[in-house]
Design a protein around this motif. Structure first.
Motif, mmCIF file in Angstrom:
data_model
loop_
_atom_site.group_PDB
_atom_site.id
_atom_site.type_symbol
_atom_site.label_atom_id
_atom_site.label_comp_id
_atom_site.label_asym_id
_atom_site.label_seq_id
_atom_site.Cartn_x
_atom_site.Cartn_y
_atom_site.Cartn_z
ATOM 1 N N CYS A 23 28.012 -82.655 -73.622
ATOM 2 C CA CYS A 23 28.185 -82.166 -75.114
ATOM 3 C C CYS A 23 29.532 -82.707 -75.237
ATOM 4 C CB CYS A 23 28.024 -80.938 -75.396
ATOM 5 S SG CYS A 23 29.075 -79.643 -74.670
ATOM 6 N N VAL A 24 30.047 -82.922 -76.431
ATOM 7 C CA VAL A 24 31.137 -83.344 -77.075
ATOM 8 C C VAL A 24 32.300 -82.312 -76.482
ATOM 9 C CG1 VAL A 24 32.820 -83.601 -79.148
ATOM 10 C CG2 VAL A 24 30.413 -85.014 -79.033
ATOM 11 N N GLN A 25 32.194 -81.119 -76.472
ATOM 12 C CA GLN A 25 33.138 -80.063 -76.037
ATOM 13 C C GLN A 25 33.456 -80.406 -74.462
ATOM 14 O OE1 GLN A 25 34.864 -77.952 -78.145
ATOM 15 N NE2 GLN A 25 36.258 -78.044 -76.225
ATOM 16 N N GLU A 26 32.621 -80.759 -73.813
ATOM 17 C CA GLU A 26 32.719 -81.011 -72.359
ATOM 18 C C GLU A 26 33.751 -82.184 -72.159
ATOM 19 O OE1 GLU A 26 29.061 -80.577 -69.383
ATOM 20 O OE2 GLU A 26 28.148 -80.668 -71.375
ATOM 21 N N LEU A 27 33.521 -83.218 -73.149
ATOM 22 C CA LEU A 27 34.343 -84.442 -72.965
ATOM 23 C C LEU A 27 35.643 -84.056 -73.322
ATOM 24 C CD1 LEU A 27 35.078 -87.651 -72.753
ATOM 25 C CD2 LEU A 27 34.058 -87.629 -75.400
ATOM 26 N N LYS A 28 35.885 -83.237 -74.438
ATOM 27 C CA LYS A 28 37.118 -82.972 -74.876
ATOM 28 C C LYS A 28 37.884 -81.993 -73.936
ATOM 29 C CE LYS A 28 37.489 -82.486 -79.392
ATOM 30 N NZ LYS A 28 37.255 -81.868 -80.737
ATOM 31 N N SER A 29 37.266 -81.163 -73.317
ATOM 32 C CA SER A 29 37.754 -80.211 -72.276
ATOM 33 C C SER A 29 38.273 -81.156 -71.096
ATOM 34 C CB SER A 29 36.885 -79.267 -71.760
ATOM 35 O OG SER A 29 36.464 -78.363 -72.823
ATOM 36 N N LYS A 30 37.582 -81.946 -70.814
ATOM 37 C CA LYS A 30 37.612 -82.889 -69.453
ATOM 38 C C LYS A 30 39.233 -83.598 -69.849
ATOM 39 C CE LYS A 30 35.813 -83.640 -66.238
ATOM 40 N NZ LYS A 30 35.899 -83.098 -65.015
ATOM 41 N N VAL A 31 39.083 -84.426 -71.119
ATOM 42 C CA VAL A 31 40.303 -85.161 -71.673
ATOM 43 C C VAL A 31 41.730 -84.302 -71.390
ATOM 44 C CG1 VAL A 31 41.453 -86.137 -73.533
ATOM 45 C CG2 VAL A 31 39.144 -86.732 -72.884
ATOM 46 N N GLU A 32 41.563 -82.718 -71.931
ATOM 47 C CA GLU A 32 42.504 -82.061 -71.965
ATOM 48 C C GLU A 32 43.113 -81.526 -70.473
ATOM 49 O OE1 GLU A 32 42.011 -78.301 -74.039
ATOM 50 O OE2 GLU A 32 43.609 -77.309 -73.415
ATOM 51 N N GLU A 33 42.150 -81.605 -69.562
ATOM 52 C CA GLU A 33 42.153 -81.401 -68.268
ATOM 53 C C GLU A 33 43.199 -82.387 -67.669
ATOM 54 O OE1 GLU A 33 39.811 -81.278 -64.048
ATOM 55 O OE2 GLU A 33 38.923 -80.335 -65.789
ATOM 56 N N LEU A 34 42.800 -83.744 -68.077
ATOM 57 C CA LEU A 34 43.461 -84.851 -67.401
ATOM 58 C C LEU A 34 44.771 -85.145 -68.141
ATOM 59 C CD1 LEU A 34 40.405 -87.234 -66.943
ATOM 60 C CD2 LEU A 34 41.730 -85.849 -65.275
ATOM 61 N N THR A 35 44.987 -84.851 -69.389
ATOM 62 C CA THR A 35 46.158 -85.393 -70.134
ATOM 63 C C THR A 35 46.882 -84.404 -70.783
ATOM 64 O OG1 THR A 35 44.894 -85.502 -72.240
ATOM 65 C CG2 THR A 35 44.489 -87.261 -71.093
ATOM 66 N N GLY A 36 46.501 -83.247 -70.710
ATOM 67 C CA GLY A 36 47.347 -82.041 -71.424
ATOM 68 C C GLY A 36 47.191 -81.973 -72.860
ATOM 69 N N ILE A 37 46.434 -83.010 -73.403
ATOM 70 C CA ILE A 37 46.576 -82.806 -74.892
ATOM 71 C C ILE A 37 45.304 -81.747 -75.291
ATOM 72 C CG2 ILE A 37 45.957 -84.346 -77.057
ATOM 73 C CD1 ILE A 37 46.865 -86.602 -75.450
ATOM 74 N N PRO A 38 45.696 -80.762 -76.290
ATOM 75 C CA PRO A 38 44.576 -79.772 -76.487
ATOM 76 C C PRO A 38 43.590 -80.313 -77.275
ATOM 77 C CG PRO A 38 47.034 -79.107 -76.958
ATOM 78 C CD PRO A 38 47.141 -80.448 -76.452
ATOM 79 N N CYS A 39 42.569 -79.746 -77.187
ATOM 80 C CA CYS A 39 41.271 -80.445 -77.687
ATOM 81 C C CYS A 39 41.339 -80.256 -79.181
ATOM 82 C CB CYS A 39 40.084 -79.522 -77.467
ATOM 83 S SG CYS A 39 39.494 -79.081 -75.781
ATOM 84 N N ASP A 40 42.169 -79.505 -80.017
ATOM 85 C CA ASP A 40 42.118 -79.565 -81.190
ATOM 86 C C ASP A 40 42.922 -80.776 -82.008
ATOM 87 O OD1 ASP A 40 40.782 -77.496 -81.271
ATOM 88 O OD2 ASP A 40 42.022 -75.989 -81.872
ATOM 89 N N VAL A 41 43.871 -81.528 -81.092
ATOM 90 C CA VAL A 41 44.687 -82.511 -81.679
ATOM 91 C C VAL A 41 44.498 -83.772 -80.966
ATOM 92 C CG1 VAL A 41 46.617 -80.702 -82.319
ATOM 93 C CG2 VAL A 41 46.640 -81.786 -80.081
ATOM 94 N N GLN A 42 43.163 -83.842 -80.313
ATOM 95 C CA GLN A 42 42.982 -85.130 -79.658
ATOM 96 C C GLN A 42 42.472 -86.043 -80.547
ATOM 97 O OE1 GLN A 42 40.142 -84.154 -76.790
ATOM 98 N NE2 GLN A 42 41.469 -82.888 -75.369
ATOM 99 N N LYS A 43 42.878 -87.405 -80.605
ATOM 100 C CA LYS A 43 42.002 -88.610 -81.327
ATOM 101 C C LYS A 43 41.478 -89.387 -80.259
ATOM 102 C CE LYS A 43 43.093 -92.137 -84.689
ATOM 103 N NZ LYS A 43 43.885 -92.969 -85.568
ATOM 104 N N ILE A 44 40.366 -89.462 -79.986
ATOM 105 C CA ILE A 44 39.588 -90.403 -79.089
ATOM 106 C C ILE A 44 38.980 -91.666 -79.735
ATOM 107 C CG2 ILE A 44 38.142 -90.388 -77.187
ATOM 108 C CD1 ILE A 44 38.329 -87.149 -77.097
ATOM 109 N N MET A 45 39.478 -92.663 -78.903
ATOM 110 C CA MET A 45 38.831 -93.952 -79.481
ATOM 111 C C MET A 45 38.181 -94.880 -78.452
ATOM 112 S SD MET A 45 42.360 -95.037 -81.999
ATOM 113 C CE MET A 45 43.322 -94.359 -80.589
ATOM 114 N N VAL A 46 37.351 -95.581 -78.968
ATOM 115 C CA VAL A 46 36.785 -96.512 -78.112
ATOM 116 C C VAL A 46 36.473 -97.859 -78.584
ATOM 117 C CG1 VAL A 46 34.461 -96.022 -78.543
ATOM 118 C CG2 VAL A 46 34.883 -96.517 -76.312
ATOM 119 N N GLY A 47 36.249 -98.918 -77.803
ATOM 120 C CA GLY A 47 35.907 -100.329 -78.186
ATOM 121 C C GLY A 47 37.274 -101.204 -78.515
ATOM 122 N N TYR A 48 37.185 -102.330 -78.774
ATOM 123 C CA TYR A 48 38.175 -103.312 -79.172
ATOM 124 C C TYR A 48 37.685 -103.968 -80.253
ATOM 125 C CZ TYR A 48 39.732 -102.279 -74.416
ATOM 126 O OH TYR A 48 40.186 -101.622 -73.282
#
Length: 302
Positions: A23-48
Motif C-alpha cells: 500500500c501507499v503508506q508502506e511506500l511512504k514509511s520506507k521513504v521516511e526510513e531511508l531519507t528522514g523526510i516525514p510522511c506528511d511532507v513528502q513529495k514523490i515524483m516518477v518518470g521523465y
C-alpha cells in the motif's frame, strides 16, 4: 518484487521489500526510513520529466500507480506543509488485509492439447472445456489449407496437406505457428511467458488488437493465466487491454518465480521415448532427427 531507487538532493538509496500489492503508506514509511523526510511532507515524483504522484490515500495499492520495478523515485520535502511534531511519533494506519486480485496459473492437463485448451480458456473468458481441442485443431487445419501460399512447406516444415493431417491428430503438440494462427483468428494479442528465459513472446503485437490474453510456458507445457481474488466467488479475469503493461510485468514476475523454483523443462536435455518403437531419446534435436529418419512423431516424456 519491486526494486526502486529513492533519489533525494542528498543522494540515492535502493528501496526493496515492496511489491505491487504493497500500500501507499508502506511506500511512504520506507521513504521516511531511508531519507528522514516525514510522511506528511513528502513529495514523490516518477518518470521523465518527473510527475508528482497523488499519494493521499494511504490504503491504495502501488499497482494502481505508474510505478514499475527499476524506476527511480524522486523525493522532495514540501516546504509549504508543516512538519509533524518531533516529540510525538507519527501514527499511521495499518494496511487493510482485504484480498486483492492476483495473477495466477490455471493448470490444465498435459494431454498433448494443453495449448488448445489454454487458448480456448482465456479467449472465452475463463470457460474450461476439455473437449474443445478437436474443434480448434480442425479450425487451424481449415485456415492453413485455405491459404497454401502463406502456409507453405518452408513455413510449416512439411507440406500444407501433411501439416493439416498432422495437426488434426490428438497426439501432436501445438507451438508458435498455432499460436500465431489463433491470434489472428480471435483478433487478440496472445502473450506467452517463458519460465526458463523469463521472456514474453507477443503474438499479434503490431496488429492493432485491443484485447490481450496470457499463457505461461515451461518448455513443453502451456497453462492459461488469469486474475483471481483469493477466497472470492468472483469469476476469473482472463482478457486484458493491450495497453495494460502492468499485467505483463506481473506475468514476468510469475515466470521469474517459477524459474527460481526450477519449474521449467530444458527442452535440450529432457528425456523422451518414441511411443511407436520405444527408442529412448534426449531433447528436441534427437526427437526431430528420429522423426525424420523413421516417420515416428508420437513421443512421451520419461
Amino acid at each position: 518484487m519491486l526494486r526502486l531507487r529513492c533519489k533525494t538532493k542528498n543522494g540515492s538509496h535502493i528501496m526493496q521489500g515492496l511489491t505491487h500489492q504493497s500500500c501507499v503508506q508502506e511506500l511512504k514509511s520506507k521513504v521516511e526510513e531511508l531519507t528522514g523526510i516525514p510522511c506528511d511532507v513528502q513529495k514523490i515524483m516518477v518518470g521523465y520529466p518527473p510527475s508528482s504522484l497523488d499519494l493521499q490515500n494511504g490504503d491504495a495499492h502501488l499497482k494502481d500507480y505508474p510505478i514499475k520495478s527499476g524506476d527511480t523515485l524522486i523525493v522532495e520535502e514540501e516546504k509549504n506543509k508543516p512538519k509533524p511534531p518531533q516529540d510525538h511519533p507519527t501514527v499511521t494506519k495499518a494496511p487493510r488485509l482485504e484480498a486483492s486480485p492476483t495473477l495466477a496459473r490455471r493448470v490444465v492437463p498435459a494431454d498433448n492439447s494443453c495449448l488448445f485448451t489454454s487458448v480456448n480458456y482465456v479467449v472465452e473468458g475463463g470457460v474450461y472445456d476439455l473437449a474443445c481441442a478437436p474443434d480448434m485443431r480442425g479450425l487451424i487445419a481449415q485456415i492453413v489449407s485455405s491459404d497454401p501460399a502463406a502456409y507453405s512447406e518452408a513455413v510449416l516444415g512439411k507440406t500444407n496437406e501433411e501439416y493439416c493431417t498432422w495437426i488434426r491428430r490428438d497426439d501432436t503438440w501445438g507451438g508458435a505457428i498455432e499460436v500465431s494462427i489463433m491470434s489472428k483468428f480471435y483478433q487478440c494479442e496472445i502473450c506467452v511467458v517463458d519460465t526458463q528465459t523469463v521472456r514474453v513472446d507477443r503474438f499479434g503485437e503490431d496488429a492493432g488488437y485491443h484485447k490481450r490474453v496470457l499463457l505461461i510456458y515451461d518448455g513443453i507445457h502451456y497453462d492459461p493465466l488469469q486474475k483471481e481474488t483469493p477466497g472470492s466467488d468472483a469469476p476469473p479475469h482472463t482478457i486484458f487491454s493491450t495497453t495494460d503493461d502492468v499485467i505483463l510485468a506481473q506475468a514476468l514476475e510469475l515466470a521469474d518465480d517459477a524459474r527460481r523454483k526450477r519449474q521449467f523443462t530444458d527442452v535440450n536435455r529432457f528425456a523422451l521415448r518414441c511411443m511407436v518403437c520405444q527408442t529412448g531419446l534426449v531433447g528436441q534435436k534427437e526427437a526431430r532427427e528420429h522423426a525424420k529418419e523413421t516417420g515416428h512423431t508420437n513421443f512421451g516424456e520419461v
